[in-house]
Design a protein around this motif. Structure first.
Motif, PDB file in Angstrom:
ATOM      1  N   GLY A  73       0.970  -0.952  -0.582  1.00  0.00           N
ATOM      2  CA  GLY A  73      -0.184   0.173   0.083  1.00  0.00           C
ATOM      3  C   GLY A  73       0.673   1.018  -0.038  1.00  0.00           C
ATOM      4  N   THR A  74       1.932   0.933   0.403  1.00  0.00           N
ATOM      5  CA  THR A  74       3.204   1.973   0.896  1.00  0.00           C
ATOM      6  C   THR A  74       3.444   2.641  -0.389  1.00  0.00           C
ATOM      7  OG1 THR A  74       3.064   1.660   3.435  1.00  0.00           O
ATOM      8  CG2 THR A  74       4.580   3.286   2.320  1.00  0.00           C
ATOM      9  N   ALA A  75       3.592   1.619  -0.889  1.00  0.00           N
ATOM     10  CA  ALA A  75       4.418   1.433  -2.331  1.00  0.00           C
ATOM     11  C   ALA A  75       3.831   2.706  -3.668  1.00  0.00           C
ATOM     12  CB  ALA A  75       5.211  -0.009  -2.756  1.00  0.00           C
ATOM     13  N   CYS A  99       7.937  11.859  -0.518  1.00  0.00           N
ATOM     14  CA  CYS A  99       6.440  10.663  -0.402  1.00  0.00           C
ATOM     15  C   CYS A  99       6.760   9.174  -0.028  1.00  0.00           C
ATOM     16  CB  CYS A  99       7.473  10.067  -2.263  1.00  0.00           C
ATOM     17  SG  CYS A  99       7.363  11.295  -3.230  1.00  0.00           S
ATOM     18  N   LEU A 100       8.079   9.053   0.256  1.00  0.00           N
ATOM     19  CA  LEU A 100       7.903   7.838   1.205  1.00  0.00           C
ATOM     20  C   LEU A 100       7.186   7.885   2.623  1.00  0.00           C
ATOM     21  CD1 LEU A 100       8.245   4.791   2.306  1.00  0.00           C
ATOM     22  CD2 LEU A 100      10.473   5.917   2.981  1.00  0.00           C
ATOM     23  N   VAL A 101       7.682   9.160   3.415  1.00  0.00           N
ATOM     24  CA  VAL A 101       7.485   9.507   5.012  1.00  0.00           C
ATOM     25  C   VAL A 101       5.667   9.483   4.964  1.00  0.00           C
ATOM     26  CG1 VAL A 101       6.928  11.497   6.272  1.00  0.00           C
ATOM     27  CG2 VAL A 101       9.262  10.700   5.388  1.00  0.00           C
ATOM     28  N   ASP A 102       5.444  10.094   3.941  1.00  0.00           N
ATOM     29  CA  ASP A 102       4.236  10.539   3.609  1.00  0.00           C
ATOM     30  C   ASP A 102       3.319   9.544   3.364  1.00  0.00           C
ATOM     31  OD1 ASP A 102       0.991  12.250   3.856  1.00  0.00           O
ATOM     32  OD2 ASP A 102       1.820  13.539   1.411  1.00  0.00           O
ATOM     33  N   ALA A 103       3.251   9.018   2.408  1.00  0.00           N
ATOM     34  CA  ALA A 103       2.668   7.066   2.134  1.00  0.00           C
ATOM     35  C   ALA A 103       2.768   6.470   3.548  1.00  0.00           C
ATOM     36  CB  ALA A 103       3.629   6.579   0.695  1.00  0.00           C
ATOM     37  N   ASP A 104       3.589   6.465   4.053  1.00  0.00           N
ATOM     38  CA  ASP A 104       3.984   5.590   5.522  1.00  0.00           C
ATOM     39  C   ASP A 104       3.047   6.098   6.405  1.00  0.00           C
ATOM     40  OD1 ASP A 104       5.316   3.807   6.970  1.00  0.00           O
ATOM     41  OD2 ASP A 104       6.494   4.972   7.789  1.00  0.00           O
ATOM     42  N   ARG A 105       3.446   7.464   6.544  1.00  0.00           N
ATOM     43  CA  ARG A 105       2.127   7.662   7.719  1.00  0.00           C
ATOM     44  C   ARG A 105       0.604   7.787   7.448  1.00  0.00           C
ATOM     45  NH1 ARG A 105       6.468  11.972  10.459  1.00  0.00           N
ATOM     46  NH2 ARG A 105       8.148  11.111  10.777  1.00  0.00           N
ATOM     47  N   TYR A 106       0.271   8.376   6.335  1.00  0.00           N
ATOM     48  CA  TYR A 106      -0.598   8.220   5.841  1.00  0.00           C
ATOM     49  C   TYR A 106      -1.301   6.680   5.409  1.00  0.00           C
ATOM     50  CZ  TYR A 106      -5.219   9.181   3.315  1.00  0.00           C
ATOM     51  OH  TYR A 106      -6.983   9.725   3.366  1.00  0.00           O
ATOM     52  N   ASN A 107      -1.366   5.771   5.538  1.00  0.00           N
ATOM     53  CA  ASN A 107      -1.361   4.267   5.192  1.00  0.00           C
ATOM     54  C   ASN A 107      -1.348   3.981   6.778  1.00  0.00           C
ATOM     55  OD1 ASN A 107      -0.513   1.257   5.603  1.00  0.00           O
ATOM     56  ND2 ASN A 107      -1.166   1.858   3.281  1.00  0.00           N
ATOM     57  N   ALA A 108      -0.480   4.365   7.829  1.00  0.00           N
ATOM     58  CA  ALA A 108      -0.879   3.321   9.007  1.00  0.00           C
ATOM     59  C   ALA A 108      -2.133   4.254   9.401  1.00  0.00           C
ATOM     60  CB  ALA A 108       0.490   3.754   9.964  1.00  0.00           C
ATOM     61  N   TYR A 109      -2.356   5.845   9.151  1.00  0.00           N
ATOM     62  CA  TYR A 109      -3.222   6.306   9.447  1.00  0.00           C
ATOM     63  C   TYR A 109      -4.791   5.571   9.332  1.00  0.00           C
ATOM     64  CZ  TYR A 109      -6.402  10.131   9.994  1.00  0.00           C
ATOM     65  OH  TYR A 109      -8.243  10.817  10.107  1.00  0.00           O
ATOM     66  N   CYS A 110      -4.437   5.766   8.178  1.00  0.00           N
ATOM     67  CA  CYS A 110      -6.264   4.880   7.477  1.00  0.00           C
ATOM     68  C   CYS A 110      -6.054   3.515   8.138  1.00  0.00           C
ATOM     69  CB  CYS A 110      -6.112   4.888   6.369  1.00  0.00           C
ATOM     70  SG  CYS A 110      -6.381   6.293   4.766  1.00  0.00           S
ATOM     71  N   PHE A 111      -5.067   2.944   8.649  1.00  0.00           N
ATOM     72  CA  PHE A 111      -5.480   2.065   8.975  1.00  0.00           C
ATOM     73  C   PHE A 111      -5.717   2.455  10.135  1.00  0.00           C
ATOM     74  CE2 PHE A 111      -4.215  -1.964  11.345  1.00  0.00           C
ATOM     75  CZ  PHE A 111      -4.879  -2.916  10.709  1.00  0.00           C
ATOM     76  N   GLU A 112      -5.117   2.917  10.815  1.00  0.00           N
ATOM     77  CA  GLU A 112      -5.542   3.071  12.661  1.00  0.00           C
ATOM     78  C   GLU A 112      -6.586   3.347  12.888  1.00  0.00           C
ATOM     79  OE1 GLU A 112      -2.484   4.940  13.645  1.00  0.00           O
ATOM     80  OE2 GLU A 112      -1.062   3.835  13.654  1.00  0.00           O
ATOM     81  N   ILE A 113      -8.001   3.959  11.652  1.00  0.00           N
ATOM     82  CA  ILE A 113      -9.226   4.562  11.963  1.00  0.00           C
ATOM     83  C   ILE A 113     -10.438   3.615  10.928  1.00  0.00           C
ATOM     84  CG2 ILE A 113      -7.988   7.109  12.822  1.00  0.00           C
ATOM     85  CD1 ILE A 113      -9.675   8.317   9.654  1.00  0.00           C
ATOM     86  N   ASN A 114      -9.703   2.974  10.893  1.00  0.00           N
ATOM     87  CA  ASN A 114     -10.404   1.938  10.142  1.00  0.00           C
ATOM     88  C   ASN A 114     -11.016   2.540   8.325  1.00  0.00           C
ATOM     89  OD1 ASN A 114     -11.048  -0.802   9.253  1.00  0.00           O
ATOM     90  ND2 ASN A 114     -12.841  -0.610  10.576  1.00  0.00           N
ATOM     91  N   LYS A 115     -10.031   3.483   7.870  1.00  0.00           N
ATOM     92  CA  LYS A 115     -10.799   4.310   6.754  1.00  0.00           C
ATOM     93  C   LYS A 115      -9.857   3.788   5.801  1.00  0.00           C
ATOM     94  CE  LYS A 115      -9.907   8.768   4.513  1.00  0.00           C
ATOM     95  NZ  LYS A 115      -9.432   9.995   4.268  1.00  0.00           N
ATOM     96  N   ALA A 116     -11.050   3.276   4.661  1.00  0.00           N
ATOM     97  CA  ALA A 116     -10.246   2.574   3.352  1.00  0.00           C
ATOM     98  C   ALA A 116      -9.201   3.372   3.450  1.00  0.00           C
ATOM     99  CB  ALA A 116     -11.502   2.849   2.257  1.00  0.00           C
ATOM    100  N   PHE A 117      -7.845   2.787   2.587  1.00  0.00           N
ATOM    101  CA  PHE A 117      -7.063   3.562   1.606  1.00  0.00           C
ATOM    102  C   PHE A 117      -6.998   3.878   0.508  1.00  0.00           C
ATOM    103  CE2 PHE A 117      -2.369   3.777  -0.082  1.00  0.00           C
ATOM    104  CZ  PHE A 117      -1.893   4.399   0.575  1.00  0.00           C
TER     105      PHE A 117
END
Length: 779
Positions: free
Chosen positions: A24-26, A190-208
């Motif tokens: 997902g991050t990639a 690009c990596l930092v934002d993709a990584d953190r946003y993917n983690a954020y979406c998972f934590e709040i159970n939001k579709a990435f």
């Protein structure tokens, strides 16, 4: 039995598989990096960034949920180590760039070579003594089948991306080493934002979702047209402002590039530039518009004006303000959403400060650099670009070149006094026809709004002579703005005038403005003064803070000798709307006892202006005079533009060829030099747009007094929000001022906040006062 490797555990106990997180991050990082044509480099960094989570030790660490062990299991080094093993011998630069991005994604980009010759990056990757569980990690990573195709094929694509990048650098005659440093930061972003946003979406159970919301710029442009059509055209200046705005609209059809909008103060730059930006974004499919403003006092008003013009509510997510005075939301969910937008700059319209913009490019920290990729494919508007600190000129120019050439962004440099950023050693690459509009100054000159009247005398004006000069001018003009270079001169002139006015019972209202007053106090004084101008005789004695975008008009201005750009800004507060059809006067004076030893920018600017006053310019605010001013001013200060931080080392060089670091490395016996030599961390730690040599003190001005008590009783959770709120009621004291107030027992602490005793704050006129002034002010 197949072991399940997980990346994180949400609060509701859901578990994210590491393989899913990497894929997902990639996907997201690759999407972001497409804007600069390096999607494969970003994809590789993302696929390997959390390779270290494929260990039983990391899974056990997650399940234990022991805060005291946070960071005890390394997971960001293994991916970089593997890239080095596979690629470093054949492609050292690619592997070091990607390795740095991977290694630092939870912290900072490391030095390729530090200024002292240390090789931090390769030492960490190749010589770490900490447990990596490396063999288990390698096997589990490949068993997880996260690589969509062969690494050899990926390497070939990465090579082609980097080669194309370097070829463009050469074609455009850019500093290749410096651009590689910015490319590394972009990939990191690009990596930092993709990584953190993917983690954020998972934590709040939001579709990435990797895509970013882009509004219909055409609809917003139509809303602006409706708003502008309501303006009445009564005076000549209204016709000129409308003409400027129409030309900016027409210019929106131009190709992406770097342009200049040179409009005299009061010419309507805010709405003209917005009109250009909205229509340009619509034509070229831009992702966002970013307004960069140097002064906090102007930023909030600009944001308010834009929201009003576009019919946007203050809680809408289309416009985001990002600055140090922003007060966090009290609602926890709304606060998190706002924080996410601020961290990412993913809102369509960003309004921010020059400090935030530059720190988002020249920091070494992941949290700061995260938003950099959202500056690509954007319209960036720099208001009052002449306020750029001289030490940052080359860093600013190279950032603009990167975002324009590689990021496909359009940049608009707005000011009444264009600095010669394209005439320095490392110039900004302007478009072939950079001016959005031609001969704008000529139209304003026809109006004869102001006349610059040099009133320099031998030896300078004493306090009594200056007060006499001011009072004489206010007799004929009705009101007068006096702008002085130092807080001390403003305070002395104000008290001298007050004494004379009181003794002679004159019906003149006297106003003081300086950074001795907290922002809330200054704003109230300015708003009250605006209401009374025209109906009362007013003298306002101010420091140069009033030149920072304050929309106000006086019948006469007296300006202490300063840079010609500052004099032009001062003139913008005189007869601003053409109230006097015959024109009004702006007097330049010199003070006998002025001390500019701690204000080198003003001192140098004053000296250059004095030279220009001796030349034969009919109009001192003409484009020719301003060009002559910047030629000498920049020539005097050309050695400062690389941002020197220590002997023989500049930030510019540390982030390019790094001669000092490389020399130290070779002198210490280094043999195989790294391919990526830039000192990312060292430069980031040194970088500071505005040197913080002051201490903030909370003052008891109105609500500020209530905040003091609230903060003392607040929970830890509420203290952060209150600290932001306090900034509106705080004054920055220099060390000598702080020392004097401490000597007078005027300061005390509440928790970790320094507070001023109410006796030492004049909430009517002066702001912070000292013992010597108390008796005169009857406080």
């Amino acid at each position: 039995m197949i072991y399940v490797y997980i990346s994180r555990i949400a609060l509701d106990k859901r578990e994210q598989l590491t393989a899913q997180h990497l894929l997902g991050t990639a996907s997201c990082a690759s999407y972001f990096a497409q804007k600069i044509n390096t999607p494969e480099m970003a994809s590789v960094a993302a696929l390997f960034h959390d390779m270290g989570k494929f260990s039983t030790a990391f899974v056990q660490y997650l399940r234990q949920n022991d805060i005291s062990k946070r960071g005890s299991v390394i997971h960001s080094t293994q991916g970089a180590k593997r890239i080095f093993e596979l690629w470093h011998s054949s492609d050292a630069l690619i592997s070091e760039m990607i390795g740095n991005v991977i290694s630092g994604h939870h912290g900072v980009l490391m030095d390729g070579i530090s200024s002292s010759g240390e090789t931090s990056l390769t030492n960490r990757i190749l010589n770490t003594n900490r447990e990596l569980y490396y063999e288990e990690v390698k096997k589990a990573f490949y068993d997880a089948d996260v690589l969509p195709y062969s690494l050899e094929q990926k390497l070939m694509t990465c090579r082609q991306e980097l080669l194309s990048f370097i070829q463009i650098c050469k074609r455009e005659k850019l500093n290749c080493s410096f651009m590689v440093h910015l490319l590394t930061k972009f990939l990191f972003s690009c990596l930092v934002d993709a990584d953190r946003y993917n983690a954020y979406c998972f934590e709040i159970n939001k579709a990435f979702e990797r895509t970013i919301y882009i509004p219909d710029w055409g609809i917003l442009a139509k809303k602006l047209e409706s708003y502008l059509n309501k303006f009445e055209i009564k005076k000549d200046i209204d016709h000129i402002r409308k003409n400027i705005s129409e030309k900016c609209l027409k210019a929106a059809r131009r190709p992406c590039g770097v342009y200049k909008l040179e409009v005299p103060t009061g010419g309507g730059k805010t709405f003209s530039s917005l009109r250009f930006a909205l229509n340009h974004a619509h034509k070229h499919g831009m992702e966002r518009i970013i307004y960069v403003i140097p002064y906090l006092s102007v930023l909030e008003q600009t944001a308010k004006n834009i929201r009003e013009a576009l019919g946007i509510e203050s809680d809408d997510e289309i416009v985001l303000e990002h600055h140090s005075n922003l007060i966090p939301e009290e609602d926890e969910k709304k606060a998190k959403e706002t924080q996410l937008l601020t961290n990412r700059w993913s809102a369509p319209i960003i309004i921010t400060t020059l400090v935030q913009f530059l720190e988002s490019l020249y920091s070494e920290k992941a949290g700061k650099l995260r938003k950099m990729h959202n500056m690509a494919k954007a319209v960036l508007i720099f208001d009052e670009v002449q306020s750029l600190p001289v030490k940052c000129v080359h860093l600013f120019n190279e950032a603009i070149n990167f975002l324009s050439v590689f990021g496909g962004s359009t940049v608009l440099l707005c000011t009444a006094t264009q600095p010669l950023l394209d005439k320095v050693v490392h110039p900004v690459k302007l478009s072939d026809v950079p001016e959005l509009i031609q001969n704008c100054n000529d139209e304003f000159e026809k109006l004869k709004r102001t006349r610059i009247v040099p009133s320099i005398i031998s030896g300078g004006y004493s306090q009594s002579m200056l007060c006499e000069f001011i009072l004489k001018k206010v007799e004929t003009s009705g009101n007068c703005l006096v702008i002085l270079n130092t807080k001390s001169d403003a305070a002395k002139t104000f008290t001298s005038l007050k004494e004379y006015i009181n003794q002679n019972s004159l019906s003149i209202e006297l106003v003081h403005l300086s950074t001795r007053m907290c922002p809330a106090h200054r704003l109230e004084v300015i708003n009250n003064m605006k209401k009374e101008l025209g109906s009362k005789h007013i003298i306002c004695v101010s420091t140069q803070l009033i030149e920072a975008g304050v929309d106000i008009s006086f019948g006469c201005v007296i300006r202490a000798l300063a840079g010609l750009d500052s004099i032009a800004q001062a003139a913008g507060r005189c007869n601003r709307n053409g109230e006097n059809p015959d024109g009004s006067d702006v007097y330049i004076v010199n003070l006998a006892e002025e001390n500019l030893s701690k204000l080198p920018d003003i001192k140098q600017g004053s000296e250059v202006t004095r030279n220009i006053l001796n030349e034969s310019f009919v109009n001192l605010l003409s484009s020719k005079a301003m060009e002559r001013y910047y030629e000498e001013y920049f020539y005097r200060r050309k050695t400062e533009m690389d941002y020197f931080v220590e002997e023989s080392a500049s930030l510019y060089d540390l982030l390019a060829s790094n001669k000092k670091g490389l020399g130290a490395y070779l002198s210490s016996g280094g043999e195989t030099r790294p391919a990526l030599v830039q000192a990312f961390q060292t430069a980031g730690e040194h970088f500071c747009v505005i040197q913080k040599n002051t201490t903030d003190v909370l003052v008891p001005y109105k609500y500020g007094a209530e905040l003091i008590d609230k903060y003392h009783r607040a929970s830890l959770k509420d203290k952060s929000r209150l600290l932001r709120e306090m900034s509106r009621y705080s004054v920055a004291l220099y060390s000598n001022e702080k020392k004097q107030l401490e000597y007078e027992n005027a300061l005390y602490s509440i928790d970790d906040v320094l507070v001023l005793d109410k006796k030492y704050y004049d909430d009517k006129e002066m702001g912070v006062v000292f013992s010597a002034e108390l008796e005169f002010l009857n406080l």
